[in-house]
Design a protein around this motif. Sequence first.
Motif, PDB file in Angstrom:
ATOM      1  N   ASP A  49       0.819  -1.213   0.000  1.00 19.88           N
ATOM      2  CA  ASP A  49       0.000   0.000   0.000  1.00 19.88           C
ATOM      3  C   ASP A  49       0.851   1.260   0.000  1.00 19.88           C
ATOM      4  OD1 ASP A  49      -2.277  -1.521   0.041  1.00 19.88           O
ATOM      5  OD2 ASP A  49      -2.493  -1.460   2.220  1.00 19.88           O
ATOM      6  N   ALA A  50       2.096   1.150  -0.428  1.00 16.62           N
ATOM      7  CA  ALA A  50       3.001   2.305  -0.430  1.00 16.62           C
ATOM      8  C   ALA A  50       3.756   2.376  -1.748  1.00 16.62           C
ATOM      9  CB  ALA A  50       3.989   2.201   0.735  1.00 16.62           C
ATOM     10  N   ARG A  51       4.350   3.521  -1.980  1.00 21.13           N
ATOM     11  CA  ARG A  51       5.212   3.723  -3.146  1.00 21.13           C
ATOM     12  C   ARG A  51       6.603   4.077  -2.624  1.00 21.13           C
ATOM     13  NH1 ARG A  51       3.834   3.634  -7.965  1.00 21.13           N
ATOM     14  NH2 ARG A  51       1.674   4.154  -7.568  1.00 21.13           N
ATOM     15  N   ILE A  52       7.630   3.556  -3.301  1.00 19.57           N
ATOM     16  CA  ILE A  52       8.997   3.875  -2.910  1.00 19.57           C
ATOM     17  C   ILE A  52       9.296   5.270  -3.426  1.00 19.57           C
ATOM     18  CG2 ILE A  52      11.423   3.260  -3.119  1.00 19.57           C
ATOM     19  CD1 ILE A  52      10.479   0.363  -3.449  1.00 19.57           C
ATOM     20  N   GLU A  53       9.324   6.205  -2.503  1.00 16.84           N
ATOM     21  CA  GLU A  53       9.486   7.613  -2.852  1.00 16.84           C
ATOM     22  C   GLU A  53      10.946   7.988  -3.083  1.00 16.84           C
ATOM     23  OE1 GLU A  53       8.742  11.152  -0.042  1.00 16.84           O
ATOM     24  OE2 GLU A  53       6.907  10.862  -1.202  1.00 16.84           O
ATOM     25  N   ARG A  54      11.832   7.436  -2.252  1.00 14.09           N
ATOM     26  CA  ARG A  54      13.242   7.837  -2.346  1.00 14.09           C
ATOM     27  C   ARG A  54      14.126   6.707  -1.837  1.00 14.09           C
ATOM     28  NH1 ARG A  54      15.474  12.847   1.077  1.00 14.09           N
ATOM     29  NH2 ARG A  54      16.034  11.216   2.517  1.00 14.09           N
ATOM     30  N   ILE A  55      15.246   6.518  -2.505  1.00 10.32           N
ATOM     31  CA  ILE A  55      16.257   5.564  -2.071  1.00 10.32           C
ATOM     32  C   ILE A  55      17.585   6.322  -2.005  1.00 10.32           C
ATOM     33  CG2 ILE A  55      17.516   3.448  -2.620  1.00 10.32           C
ATOM     34  CD1 ILE A  55      15.043   2.526  -4.222  1.00 10.32           C
ATOM     35  N   THR A  56      18.200   6.311  -0.825  1.00 14.34           N
ATOM     36  CA  THR A  56      19.531   6.923  -0.669  1.00 14.34           C
ATOM     37  C   THR A  56      20.515   5.814  -0.298  1.00 14.34           C
ATOM     38  OG1 THR A  56      19.383   7.382   1.710  1.00 14.34           O
ATOM     39  CG2 THR A  56      18.445   9.047   0.200  1.00 14.34           C
ATOM     40  N   GLU A  57      21.743   6.193  -0.055  1.00 13.26           N
ATOM     41  CA  GLU A  57      22.765   5.215   0.313  1.00 13.26           C
ATOM     42  C   GLU A  57      22.443   4.508   1.628  1.00 13.26           C
ATOM     43  OE1 GLU A  57      23.428   8.331  -0.625  1.00 13.26           O
ATOM     44  OE2 GLU A  57      24.509   8.054  -2.501  1.00 13.26           O
ATOM     45  N   THR A  58      21.639   5.143   2.487  1.00 15.59           N
ATOM     46  CA  THR A  58      21.408   4.593   3.823  1.00 15.59           C
ATOM     47  C   THR A  58      19.948   4.338   4.178  1.00 15.59           C
ATOM     48  OG1 THR A  58      21.370   6.820   4.751  1.00 15.59           O
ATOM     49  CG2 THR A  58      23.495   5.664   4.766  1.00 15.59           C
ATOM     50  N   GLU A  59      19.000   4.776   3.348  1.00 14.79           N
ATOM     51  CA  GLU A  59      17.604   4.582   3.721  1.00 14.79           C
ATOM     52  C   GLU A  59      16.675   4.532   2.522  1.00 14.79           C
ATOM     53  OE1 GLU A  59      16.726   7.846   6.318  1.00 14.79           O
ATOM     54  OE2 GLU A  59      16.404   9.217   4.678  1.00 14.79           O
ATOM     55  N   VAL A  60      15.489   3.970   2.779  1.00 16.86           N
ATOM     56  CA  VAL A  60      14.432   3.899   1.774  1.00 16.86           C
ATOM     57  C   VAL A  60      13.209   4.568   2.381  1.00 16.86           C
ATOM     58  CG1 VAL A  60      12.941   2.367   0.444  1.00 16.86           C
ATOM     59  CG2 VAL A  60      15.321   1.719   0.855  1.00 16.86           C
ATOM     60  N   THR A  61      12.618   5.516   1.627  1.00 14.63           N
ATOM     61  CA  THR A  61      11.440   6.237   2.096  1.00 14.63           C
ATOM     62  C   THR A  61      10.216   5.731   1.341  1.00 14.63           C
ATOM     63  OG1 THR A  61      12.783   8.197   2.508  1.00 14.63           O
ATOM     64  CG2 THR A  61      10.398   8.521   2.410  1.00 14.63           C
ATOM     65  N   LEU A  62       9.230   5.246   2.102  1.00 15.28           N
ATOM     66  CA  LEU A  62       7.965   4.789   1.530  1.00 15.28           C
ATOM     67  C   LEU A  62       6.896   5.820   1.828  1.00 15.28           C
ATOM     68  CD1 LEU A  62       8.016   1.074   2.725  1.00 15.28           C
ATOM     69  CD2 LEU A  62       8.654   1.931   0.482  1.00 15.28           C
ATOM     70  N   ARG A  63       6.000   6.058   0.875  1.00 14.87           N
ATOM     71  CA  ARG A  63       4.866   6.964   1.087  1.00 14.87           C
ATOM     72  C   ARG A  63       3.593   6.134   0.930  1.00 14.87           C
ATOM     73  NH1 ARG A  63       3.772  12.350   1.316  1.00 14.87           N
ATOM     74  NH2 ARG A  63       5.904  12.820   0.772  1.00 14.87           N
ATOM     75  N   GLN A  64       2.785   6.169   1.972  1.00 13.21           N
ATOM     76  CA  GLN A  64       1.513   5.459   1.961  1.00 13.21           C
ATOM     77  C   GLN A  64       0.615   6.022   0.865  1.00 13.21           C
ATOM     78  OE1 GLN A  64       1.481   3.048   4.204  1.00 13.21           O
ATOM     79  NE2 GLN A  64      -0.511   2.226   3.673  1.00 13.21           N
ATOM     80  N   ILE A  65      -0.002   5.145   0.064  1.00 16.62           N
ATOM     81  CA  ILE A  65      -0.932   5.599  -0.960  1.00 16.62           C
ATOM     82  C   ILE A  65      -2.306   5.059  -0.599  1.00 16.62           C
ATOM     83  CG2 ILE A  65       0.706   5.959  -2.822  1.00 16.62           C
ATOM     84  CD1 ILE A  65       0.207   3.218  -3.840  1.00 16.62           C
ATOM     85  N   GLY A  66      -3.305   5.832  -0.835  1.00 15.51           N
ATOM     86  CA  GLY A  66      -4.635   5.427  -0.389  1.00 15.51           C
ATOM     87  C   GLY A  66      -5.538   5.223  -1.504  1.00 15.51           C
TER      88      GLY A  66
END
Length: 66
Positions: A49-66
């Motif tokens: 239920d999320a989209r991968i918004e950003r990938i950096t060298e140290t983290e992955v940011t997911l944004r919930q989609i509704g």
Amino acid sequence: MRPPIAASQPAAAGDAPVEHQVQTIIIGPTQRYAVINGRTLAQGERFGDARIERITETEVTLRQIG
């Protein structure tokens, strides 16, 4: 490559169980990928239920989609 720091630390008492685990981050010249729960996904792809918004060298940011 090294595993994420959080993956090597034990969970504290009372912590919620981890639903998603980033195992590897791959950064190429034109695309970024993360291996999450054994699945290789590109930045911008949907993960549950999320989209991968950003990938950096140290983290992955997911944004919930509704």
